[in-house]
Design an enzyme around this catalytic site. Structure first.
Site, PDB file in Angstrom:
ATOM      1  N   GLY A  39     -37.343 -22.927  23.849  1.00  0.00           N
ATOM      2  CA  GLY A  39     -37.521 -22.940  25.289  1.00  0.00           C
ATOM      3  C   GLY A  39     -36.245 -23.383  25.985  1.00  0.00           C
ATOM      4  O   GLY A  39     -35.235 -23.698  25.348  1.00  0.00           O
ATOM      5  N   GLN A  57     -35.585 -26.136  27.495  1.00  0.00           N
ATOM      6  CA  GLN A  57     -35.236 -27.498  27.096  1.00  0.00           C
ATOM      7  C   GLN A  57     -35.479 -27.735  25.601  1.00  0.00           C
ATOM      8  O   GLN A  57     -35.957 -28.788  25.191  1.00  0.00           O
ATOM      9  CB  GLN A  57     -36.011 -28.507  27.945  1.00  0.00           C
ATOM     10  CG  GLN A  57     -35.430 -28.693  29.336  1.00  0.00           C
ATOM     11  CD  GLN A  57     -34.008 -29.242  29.298  1.00  0.00           C
ATOM     12  OE1 GLN A  57     -33.648 -30.019  28.415  1.00  0.00           O
ATOM     13  NE2 GLN A  57     -33.191 -28.851  30.272  1.00  0.00           N
ATOM     14  N   SER A  58     -35.119 -26.764  24.797  1.00  0.00           N
ATOM     15  CA  SER A  58     -35.341 -26.844  23.354  1.00  0.00           C
ATOM     16  C   SER A  58     -34.445 -27.878  22.686  1.00  0.00           C
ATOM     17  O   SER A  58     -33.222 -27.859  22.844  1.00  0.00           O
ATOM     18  CB  SER A  58     -35.087 -25.469  22.735  1.00  0.00           C
ATOM     19  OG  SER A  58     -34.976 -25.543  21.336  1.00  0.00           O
ATOM     20  N   ASN A  59     -35.069 -28.777  21.918  1.00  0.00           N
ATOM     21  CA  ASN A  59     -34.304 -29.681  21.058  1.00  0.00           C
ATOM     22  C   ASN A  59     -33.700 -28.920  19.884  1.00  0.00           C
ATOM     23  O   ASN A  59     -32.605 -29.237  19.422  1.00  0.00           O
ATOM     24  CB  ASN A  59     -35.218 -30.791  20.520  1.00  0.00           C
ATOM     25  CG  ASN A  59     -35.834 -31.612  21.606  1.00  0.00           C
ATOM     26  OD1 ASN A  59     -35.139 -32.234  22.398  1.00  0.00           O
ATOM     27  ND2 ASN A  59     -37.154 -31.623  21.668  1.00  0.00           N
ATOM     28  N   THR A 100     -32.533 -25.816  19.746  1.00  0.00           N
ATOM     29  CA  THR A 100     -31.299 -25.097  20.050  1.00  0.00           C
ATOM     30  C   THR A 100     -30.137 -26.060  20.266  1.00  0.00           C
ATOM     31  O   THR A 100     -29.009 -25.770  19.861  1.00  0.00           O
ATOM     32  CB  THR A 100     -31.493 -24.180  21.265  1.00  0.00           C
ATOM     33  OG1 THR A 100     -32.071 -24.910  22.341  1.00  0.00           O
ATOM     34  CG2 THR A 100     -32.397 -23.000  20.919  1.00  0.00           C
TER      35      THR A 100
END
EC number: 3.5.99.7
Length: 338
Positions: A75, A77-79, A81
């Site tokens: 997403g 706010q992906s951790n 990525t």
């Protein structure tokens, strides 16, 4: 069980500390002893987190294949990525990140702060895509892989959460082995381990790792996907595959997968009032920060299970803190008054 046969590229500091949550335990009545294993503090690479532990087993495969570009998805706010971007920068590799619109949350700075800001700062090619939430394979990710190939690069495919990858469960088999060694030093065993679950490989790895000493069903997953049937299926499938890979010596069954479905709503990425209360309570009592997407929901689950008497008196409960705090910046309006 044989985890040692797999190559591991060190990206973490080593075993993560176990911290007693004495004030939170006392606040909840003192009948259950709460501890946290701080995988949120596991690396110096852009705050680390649970995906960094997983990537230690994927990176040797990427290097052995001669890949030059890590391609992952999450997403906005992906951790995941952010951690892939950090590892790529650390190794001198290129990085392409597909960031889909998984969360039905609107804030003027949501796509400019926190995890996505760090990914951009670390040189990743960040590609915003309007598609909504799903934990399966995504066309946008397949398109990104094809684009890297078309440009002459050699991509390494890292799915959401590192989960639906042949090596995705190994890192948290290692987590369980690490806990066992720490239990020997502490002089006691934990009765339960509480962990957030969405894409599944974190809990799947733990289930396999703790199955080695008969505690698979003492791993209590707290769903944060708000799609628990899909998450449960993925945990079980990944756990079965991982058990075979590490030669566990027994099958993993549905009875081994415990997933509490009460705390994931209203949607993926949207906190409920219990989530927000748990985040504030843990912060004020322990100075330990959790986020509205993942750890706030698993913290809420653990707190509520203590309040409801679902852990027997005298239980020692280990909370697996998987990271995710950078996302707090994207939800700053919710915490404008603390």
């Amino acid at each position: 069980m044989n985890l040692q046969k797999f190559s591991r590229y060190p990206l973490t500091f080593g075993p993560t500390p176990i911290q007693p949550l004495k004030r939170l335990s006392a606040h909840l009545g003192g009948k259950v002893e709460l501890y946290a294993k701080r995988d949120d503090c596991n690396s110096g690479l852009a705050f680390g987190g649970n995906k960094t532990r997983k990537l230690e087993y994927l990176i040797p495969d990427a290097l052995a294949q001669g890949c030059d570009t890590l391609v992952s998805i999450g997403g906005i706010q992906s951790n995941q990525t952010r951690q892939v971007a950090a590892v790529a920068a650390h190794l001198g590799m290129k990085c392409v990140l597909v960031q889909e619109n998984w969360v039905n949350y609107h804030d003027a700075v949501y796509d400019r702060v926190g995890n996505i800001q760090m990914s951009r700062m670390m040189g990743a090619d960040v590609r915003l895509v309007p598609d909504g939430f799903d934990i399966g394979f995504r066309k946008s990710w397949e398109d990104a892989l094809a684009d890297v190939r078309a440009r002459g690069g050699k991509p390494y495919a890292i799915p959401a959460g590192c989960s639906d990858h042949p090596l995705g469960g190994l890192g948290f088999v290692g987590f369980a082995e690490e806990v066992r060694a720490q239990e020997a030093e502490l002089g006691f065993q934990f009765d339960y381990v509480v962990v957030c679950s969405v894409t599944g490989s974190t809990q799947a790895g733990m289930v396999v790792g703790f199955a080695a000493d008969g505690r698979a069903d003492r791993v209590i997953g707290v769903d944060a996907s708000a799609k628990p049937a899909q998450t449960r299926e993925q945990i079980l499938r990944i756990a079965k595959h991982t058990a075979d890979r590490v030669e566990l010596g027994r099958d993993i069954t549905s009875a081994d997968v415990v997933l509490d479905e009460r705390f994931g709503g209203p949607e993926y990425g949207l906190p409920n009032e219990g989530t927000l209360e748990a985040i504030r309570l843990c912060a004020k009592l322990e100075g330990v920060l959790t986020d509205p997407v993942y750890e706030g929901k698993s913290m809420h689950g653990m707190i509520e299970k203590v309040r409801l008497g679902e852990f027997p008196a005298g239980s020692k409960v280990l909370y697996a803190h998987l990271g995710g705090v950078p996302a707090l910046n994207a939800y700053s309006f919710l915490f404008r008054d603390g």
